[in-house]
Write a protein that holds these residues in place. Structure first.
Motif, PDB file in Angstrom:
ATOM      1  N   PHE A 140       0.828  -1.206   0.000  1.00 50.42           N
ATOM      2  CA  PHE A 140       0.000   0.000   0.000  1.00 50.42           C
ATOM      3  C   PHE A 140       0.865   1.258   0.000  1.00 50.42           C
ATOM      4  O   PHE A 140       0.512   2.263  -0.632  1.00 50.42           O
ATOM      5  N   LEU A 141       1.998   1.208   0.699  1.00 54.69           N
ATOM      6  CA  LEU A 141       2.909   2.351   0.718  1.00 54.69           C
ATOM      7  C   LEU A 141       3.493   2.599  -0.669  1.00 54.69           C
ATOM      8  O   LEU A 141       3.580   3.755  -1.126  1.00 54.69           O
ATOM      9  N   ILE A 142       3.899   1.517  -1.350  1.00 53.96           N
ATOM     10  CA  ILE A 142       4.442   1.643  -2.711  1.00 53.96           C
ATOM     11  C   ILE A 142       3.397   2.237  -3.649  1.00 53.96           C
ATOM     12  O   ILE A 142       3.690   3.155  -4.427  1.00 53.96           O
ATOM     13  N   VAL A 143       2.166   1.721  -3.586  1.00 56.93           N
ATOM     14  CA  VAL A 143       1.094   2.226  -4.435  1.00 56.93           C
ATOM     15  C   VAL A 143       0.818   3.695  -4.128  1.00 56.93           C
ATOM     16  O   VAL A 143       0.684   4.526  -5.041  1.00 56.93           O
ATOM     17  N   PHE A 144       0.795   4.042  -2.837  1.00 54.88           N
ATOM     18  CA  PHE A 144       0.461   5.416  -2.442  1.00 54.88           C
ATOM     19  C   PHE A 144       1.528   6.414  -2.894  1.00 54.88           C
ATOM     20  O   PHE A 144       1.207   7.430  -3.524  1.00 54.88           O
ATOM     21  N   VAL A 145       2.803   6.144  -2.573  1.00 49.71           N
ATOM     22  CA  VAL A 145       3.849   7.131  -2.879  1.00 49.71           C
ATOM     23  C   VAL A 145       4.075   7.259  -4.380  1.00 49.71           C
ATOM     24  O   VAL A 145       4.282   8.364  -4.898  1.00 49.71           O
ATOM     25  N   ASN A 146       4.026   6.135  -5.093  1.00 51.39           N
ATOM     26  CA  ASN A 146       4.239   6.205  -6.545  1.00 51.39           C
ATOM     27  C   ASN A 146       3.058   6.851  -7.252  1.00 51.39           C
ATOM     28  O   ASN A 146       3.242   7.686  -8.147  1.00 51.39           O
ATOM     29  N   LEU A 147       1.846   6.481  -6.844  1.00 54.49           N
ATOM     30  CA  LEU A 147       0.653   7.062  -7.463  1.00 54.49           C
ATOM     31  C   LEU A 147       0.554   8.553  -7.161  1.00 54.49           C
ATOM     32  O   LEU A 147       0.139   9.343  -8.020  1.00 54.49           O
ATOM     33  N   SER A 148       0.940   8.957  -5.950  1.00 54.14           N
ATOM     34  CA  SER A 148       0.913  10.377  -5.588  1.00 54.14           C
ATOM     35  C   SER A 148       1.836  11.184  -6.491  1.00 54.14           C
ATOM     36  O   SER A 148       1.465  12.261  -6.983  1.00 54.14           O
ATOM     37  N   LEU A 149       3.031  10.651  -6.718  1.00 52.77           N
ATOM     38  CA  LEU A 149       3.995  11.365  -7.567  1.00 52.77           C
ATOM     39  C   LEU A 149       3.536  11.387  -9.019  1.00 52.77           C
ATOM     40  O   LEU A 149       3.667  12.412  -9.703  1.00 52.77           O
ATOM     41  N   ILE A 150       2.979  10.268  -9.503  1.00 53.53           N
ATOM     42  CA  ILE A 150       2.492  10.202 -10.881  1.00 53.53           C
ATOM     43  C   ILE A 150       1.385  11.228 -11.112  1.00 53.53           C
ATOM     44  O   ILE A 150       1.415  11.996 -12.088  1.00 53.53           O
ATOM     45  N   LEU A 151       0.404  11.270 -10.209  1.00 53.80           N
ATOM     46  CA  LEU A 151      -0.717  12.197 -10.362  1.00 53.80           C
ATOM     47  C   LEU A 151      -0.270  13.649 -10.214  1.00 53.80           C
ATOM     48  O   LEU A 151      -0.767  14.536 -10.911  1.00 53.80           O
ATOM     49  N   THR A 152       0.689  13.892  -9.311  1.00 54.04           N
ATOM     50  CA  THR A 152       1.217  15.250  -9.130  1.00 54.04           C
ATOM     51  C   THR A 152       1.860  15.753 -10.416  1.00 54.04           C
ATOM     52  O   THR A 152       1.633  16.885 -10.846  1.00 54.04           O
ATOM     53  N   ILE A 153       2.651  14.897 -11.064  1.00 52.67           N
ATOM     54  CA  ILE A 153       3.333  15.285 -12.305  1.00 52.67           C
ATOM     55  C   ILE A 153       2.336  15.452 -13.448  1.00 52.67           C
ATOM     56  O   ILE A 153       2.424  16.398 -14.239  1.00 52.67           O
ATOM     57  N   ILE A 154       1.366  14.547 -13.547  1.00 52.36           N
ATOM     58  CA  ILE A 154       0.387  14.621 -14.641  1.00 52.36           C
ATOM     59  C   ILE A 154      -0.495  15.866 -14.507  1.00 52.36           C
ATOM     60  O   ILE A 154      -0.771  16.557 -15.502  1.00 52.36           O
ATOM     61  N   MET A 155      -0.911  16.195 -13.286  1.00 50.74           N
ATOM     62  CA  MET A 155      -1.878  17.279 -13.075  1.00 50.74           C
ATOM     63  C   MET A 155      -1.265  18.667 -13.111  1.00 50.74           C
ATOM     64  O   MET A 155      -1.966  19.652 -13.320  1.00 50.74           O
ATOM     65  N   ASP A 156       0.030  18.776 -12.888  1.00 47.99           N
ATOM     66  CA  ASP A 156       0.684  20.085 -12.863  1.00 47.99           C
ATOM     67  C   ASP A 156       1.445  20.308 -14.171  1.00 47.99           C
ATOM     68  O   ASP A 156       2.454  19.654 -14.431  1.00 47.99           O
ATOM     69  N   ARG A 157       0.983  21.231 -14.982  1.00 43.57           N
ATOM     70  CA  ARG A 157       1.625  21.498 -16.272  1.00 43.57           C
ATOM     71  C   ARG A 157       3.039  22.035 -16.115  1.00 43.57           C
ATOM     72  O   ARG A 157       3.863  21.907 -17.018  1.00 43.57           O
TER      73      ARG A 157
END
Length: 323
Positions: A35-52
């Motif tokens: 769950f930690l791996i999914v959370f930290v990686n998904l958080s970074l992925i979404l942060t990069i995708i959502m911020d132009r």
């Protein structure tokens, strides 16, 4: 039946022999890690995708590094958690080769992306005026394609060579399926596997040399100017941490697989063999998230926005009714 007409149908994972007394604890730790791996990686992925503002080559490569971390974790943690709850730890022949492909293509893709990130930092610091022309969309797409297709092709060839071997056993002395452990079960010659394995190892040793050469130039550029030092500290330090993290974990696995000896306890061998699966997908996004200013500021901003949108808890006064 485990063996019918000389064909292996199932492999037994004997690395679980020492986990009998603390299966429940390991199962909880496994779920927490996953769950930690999914959370930290998904958080970074979404942060990069959502911020132009983060749609730059370095952050795009980082995004793919995190996606690859999720891919590798999915190849290990669900099966590992299931085995911890099972009385017998077995895996089908096809499932074993699939797990081998996922885990080792994952680690090779990881290393390839880190090489590309080193090249990106070299261009940014040593050739700043040419950066946007060199790191164009077409070049980024090509580099990412190569980062995926070459490692997966290497692992596909290795899996094909291994699948052609006649096996005389079905006991894998690990917590998961691993190519070299299967090769050691072969009845006949494994020369083709050994040669191709050395070619792959040499290929990724060249990756390491390319990184070393790029960082030699980066250090020279950093020492020559204040701006170069600032860029080096901000963007190269997390890359070096991640590179050290992946390289160390890989060396542990390589030393264990090739030269592991009987004087080690099974617990120590298990720990050495899962390092490259456990630590890189957790530490890589954490390191980049903490050190890279743009990502750290963006994550803090999103946390603050989320906190402001949650209505504050309002306490309701107690009413005491008298008779």
């Amino acid at each position: 039946m485990n063996n019918v007409s000389g064909t292996i149908l199932y492999f037994t994972l004997s690395g679980f022999s020492t986990t009998v007394n603390y299966k429940a604890v390991l199962f909880c730790v496994t779920l927490l890690c996953y769950f930690l791996i999914v959370f930290v990686n998904l958080s970074l992925i979404l942060t990069i995708i959502m911020d132009r503002n983060l749609h730059e080559p370095m952050y795009i490569f980082l995004c793919f590094l995190c996606i690859n971390g999720l891919y590798g974790a999915a190849g290990f943690y669900p099966k590992f958690a299931f085995d911890l709850l099972s009385d017998v730890q077995v895996i089908s022949y096809v499932g074993c080769f699939f797990q081998v492909f996922v885990l080792y293509s994952n680690v090779m893709v990881d290393y390839s992306i880190l090489v590309v990130m080193a090249y990106d930092r070299y261009v940014a610091i040593c050739r700043p005026l040419e950066y946007h022309s060199v790191m164009c969309v077409r070049k980024i797409t090509l580099l990412l394609f190569l980062c995926l297709i070459i490692p997966m092709s290497n692992q596909a060839v290795m899996s094909l060579l291994t699948s052609r071997l006649e096996l005389c056993g079905s006991k894998i002395e690990k917590l998961y399926c691993e190519n070299w452990s299967i090769v050691k079960l072969a009845c006949g010659s494994t020369t083709a596997n050994d040669i191709f394995g050395l070619v792959v190892i040499s290929f990724y040793m060249c990756h390491f040399l390319l990184i070393a050469l790029s960082y030699t130039q980066l250090v020279k550029a950093a020492l020559s100017s204040k701006e170069g030092r600032r860029k080096f500290i901000k963007t190269c330090v997390p890359h070096l941490f991640c590179l050290f993290n992946v390289t160390t974990a890989l060396l542990f696995d390589l030393m264990y697989s090739r030269y592991g000896s009987g004087f080690m306890t099974q617990d120590l061998r298990n720990f050495m063999s899962i390092q490259f699966i456990v630590f890189p997908p957790i530490l890589n996004p954490v390191i980049y998230g903490l050190i890279l200013t743009k990502i750290r500021n963006r994550i803090i901003y999103l946390i603050q926005i989320t906190h402001q949108q949650i209505p504050p808890f309002q306490s309701v006064p107690l009413l005491y009714l008298s008779n």
